[in-house]
Design a protein around this motif. Structure first.
Motif, PDB file in Angstrom:
ATOM      1  N   UNK A  42       0.700  -1.463  -0.158  1.00  0.00           N
ATOM      2  CA  UNK A  42      -0.401   0.520  -0.012  1.00  0.00           C
ATOM      3  C   UNK A  42       0.836   0.871   0.329  1.00  0.00           C
ATOM      4  N   UNK A  43       2.131   1.560   1.032  1.00  0.00           N
ATOM      5  CA  UNK A  43       3.108   2.591   0.997  1.00  0.00           C
ATOM      6  C   UNK A  43       3.215   2.592  -0.429  1.00  0.00           C
ATOM      7  N   UNK A  44       3.750   1.355  -1.188  1.00  0.00           N
ATOM      8  CA  UNK A  44       4.572   1.298  -2.370  1.00  0.00           C
ATOM      9  C   UNK A  44       3.994   2.098  -3.272  1.00  0.00           C
ATOM     10  N   UNK A  45       2.269   1.329  -3.499  1.00  0.00           N
ATOM     11  CA  UNK A  45       1.641   2.212  -4.574  1.00  0.00           C
ATOM     12  C   UNK A  45       1.203   3.270  -4.368  1.00  0.00           C
ATOM     13  N   UNK A  46       0.787   3.660  -3.266  1.00  0.00           N
ATOM     14  CA  UNK A  46       0.150   5.161  -2.709  1.00  0.00           C
ATOM     15  C   UNK A  46       1.545   5.982  -3.402  1.00  0.00           C
ATOM     16  N   UNK A  47       3.077   6.146  -2.740  1.00  0.00           N
ATOM     17  CA  UNK A  47       3.367   7.405  -3.758  1.00  0.00           C
ATOM     18  C   UNK A  47       3.363   8.090  -5.226  1.00  0.00           C
ATOM     19  N   UNK A  48       2.418   6.450  -6.096  1.00  0.00           N
ATOM     20  CA  UNK A  48       2.315   7.178  -7.066  1.00  0.00           C
ATOM     21  C   UNK A  48       1.069   7.637  -7.114  1.00  0.00           C
ATOM     22  N   UNK A  49       0.088   7.538  -6.525  1.00  0.00           N
ATOM     23  CA  UNK A  49      -0.858   8.452  -7.047  1.00  0.00           C
ATOM     24  C   UNK A  49      -1.233   9.596  -6.859  1.00  0.00           C
ATOM     25  N   UNK A  50      -0.291  10.280  -4.717  1.00  0.00           N
ATOM     26  CA  UNK A  50      -0.478  11.678  -5.674  1.00  0.00           C
ATOM     27  C   UNK A  50       0.608  12.506  -6.382  1.00  0.00           C
ATOM     28  N   UNK A  51       1.406  11.176  -6.552  1.00  0.00           N
ATOM     29  CA  UNK A  51       2.360  12.170  -7.586  1.00  0.00           C
ATOM     30  C   UNK A  51       1.906  12.969  -9.283  1.00  0.00           C
ATOM     31  N   UNK A  52       1.372  12.005  -9.612  1.00  0.00           N
ATOM     32  CA  UNK A  52       0.299  12.416 -10.754  1.00  0.00           C
ATOM     33  C   UNK A  52      -0.642  13.131 -10.333  1.00  0.00           C
ATOM     34  N   UNK A  53      -1.437  12.924  -9.318  1.00  0.00           N
ATOM     35  CA  UNK A  53      -2.158  14.332  -8.906  1.00  0.00           C
ATOM     36  C   UNK A  53      -1.773  15.521  -9.580  1.00  0.00           C
ATOM     37  N   UNK A  54      -0.452  15.570  -7.951  1.00  0.00           N
ATOM     38  CA  UNK A  54      -0.238  16.794  -7.532  1.00  0.00           C
ATOM     39  C   UNK A  54       1.098  17.301  -9.250  1.00  0.00           C
ATOM     40  N   UNK A  55       1.150  15.993 -10.291  1.00  0.00           N
ATOM     41  CA  UNK A  55       1.393  17.014 -11.576  1.00  0.00           C
ATOM     42  C   UNK A  55       0.816  17.630 -12.318  1.00  0.00           C
ATOM     43  N   UNK A  56       0.114  17.056 -12.011  1.00  0.00           N
ATOM     44  CA  UNK A  56      -1.499  17.511 -13.795  1.00  0.00           C
ATOM     45  C   UNK A  56      -2.001  18.792 -12.948  1.00  0.00           C
ATOM     46  N   UNK A  57      -1.620  19.538 -11.633  1.00  0.00           N
ATOM     47  CA  UNK A  57      -2.665  20.193 -11.120  1.00  0.00           C
ATOM     48  C   UNK A  57      -1.403  20.995 -11.268  1.00  0.00           C
ATOM     49  N   UNK A  58       0.523  20.866 -11.190  1.00  0.00           N
ATOM     50  CA  UNK A  58       1.382  21.339 -11.937  1.00  0.00           C
ATOM     51  C   UNK A  58       1.791  22.099 -12.978  1.00  0.00           C
ATOM     52  N   UNK A  59       1.337  21.386 -14.032  1.00  0.00           N
ATOM     53  CA  UNK A  59       0.986  21.636 -15.343  1.00  0.00           C
ATOM     54  C   UNK A  59      -0.117  22.767 -15.322  1.00  0.00           C
TER      55      UNK A  59
END
Length: 316
Positions: free
Chosen positions: A258-275
């Motif tokens: 769960x910890x490993x997989x969850x590190x990807x989800x916020x990264x994608x959300x934040x990256x989309x928001x930043x772009x």
């Protein structure tokens, strides 16, 4: 329920999603969630009453962020999280990585500054205190990447791989304090990166992305360490209640996944928001440049017309 030894022991039926989502109403986070939504709603109404607009998307984002906190803390997930490492890790990941992003996208600080009245020249009111805090040396320190990134990482390794976690899980107050810490660390880490609210540390978009990716790999490594462990690493979850029929090592491996997989989800959300923010910023800059060019063009045209008029006057 027993608070002695390593954490809490309680008789719970085997975990299912339906049981986990049963409302329990943990008082601290329930009251906090209600107060947060009420204050945010009051500020939005205040803006509307004086004719100012506030994006609906920001309101939806903030309320959703509060609901995610309530979801993991005010339901039976909180009780199962005391005896199941995997459920606790869901709580940790949501409250430290998903909830802060949604709350920050709601721009609560910007809304606060717009809703609070100015005290007037030479006076100090709530709005002036908030502004002073935002510009304080303390805030510059705790939002600097040299502070936020190590804190983000230490909240994993220094907590789970020492006796501190077992100590905090030994009492209800300790558990609540730990969850508040997770939420605060997430807010401090993502605030300079998201860049919606004003703050003392506001790097460029490329630097924000670097800050984001500087912290995320450590989350993945932490998850892998739990997945590869051959014995329970946290005493709190070494002896789960027999009613759960749970193998502690398998549950720990699930927590790591769960910890490993969850590190990807916020990264994608934040990256989309930043772009998206970057694109909006470029659009605004382009409009400002166009307006400046139009003004310069008008001045050149006026100067040329004046020159022609002076020639015409000489001819007379």
């Amino acid at each position: 329920m027993d608070h002695g030894g390593h954490g809490m022991t309680m008789d719970l039926p085997p975990f299912t999603l339906g049981r986990g989502l049963e409302f329990t109403g943990e008082p601290f986070f329930l009251i906090g969630s209600v107060v947060a939504v009420a204050l945010y709603g009051w500020a939005v109404v205040r803006l509307r009453q004086r004719g100012d607009r506030w994006p609906v998307s920001r309101t939806v984002s903030f309320v959703t962020g509060v609901l995610t906190v309530a979801l993991v803390m005010c339901t039976a997930l909180n009780e199962y999280g005391m005896v199941m490492f995997s459920v606790h890790m869901v709580q940790h990941m949501v409250i430290s990585m998903l909830s802060p992003i949604l709350l920050l996208l709601g721009a609560p600080m910007t809304l606060t500054l717009r809703a609070l009245p100015s005290a007037g020249r030479g006076r100090t009111g709530p709005r002036e205190l908030v502004v002073a805090l935002l510009h304080s040396r303390y805030m510059r320190i705790i939002t600097h990447p040299a502070f936020t990134i190590p804190l983000f990482i230490a909240s994993l390794y220094a907590l789970y791989f020492t006796s501190l976690f077992d100590f905090l899980m030994g009492s209800k107050a300790g558990h609540i304090a730990m969850m508040v810490h997770f939420l605060a660390v997430g807010l401090v880490f993502f605030w300079p990166i998201m860049g919606v609210d004003p703050g003392p540390h506001r790097p460029g978009y490329v630097m924000r992305m670097l800050e984001l990716f500087a912290g995320m790999p450590f989350h993945a490594f932490f998850g892998i360490a739990l997945m590869m462990a051959t014995e329970p690493m946290v005493s709190t979850y070494a002896h789960p209640p027999s009613s759960l029929g749970l193998d502690p090592l398998s549950d720990q491996n699930a927590a790591g996944g769960i910890a490993w997989a969850f590190s990807e989800i916020p990264s994608v959300i934040v990256l989309v928001a930043l772009v998206f923010q970057w694109y909006r910023s470029e659009q605004r800059q382009a409009r400002r440049t166009d307006r400046a060019a139009e003004r310069d063009g008008d001045k050149e045209l006026e100067a040329y017309n004046a020159y022609l008029a002076s020639l015409q006057a000489r001819g007379r």
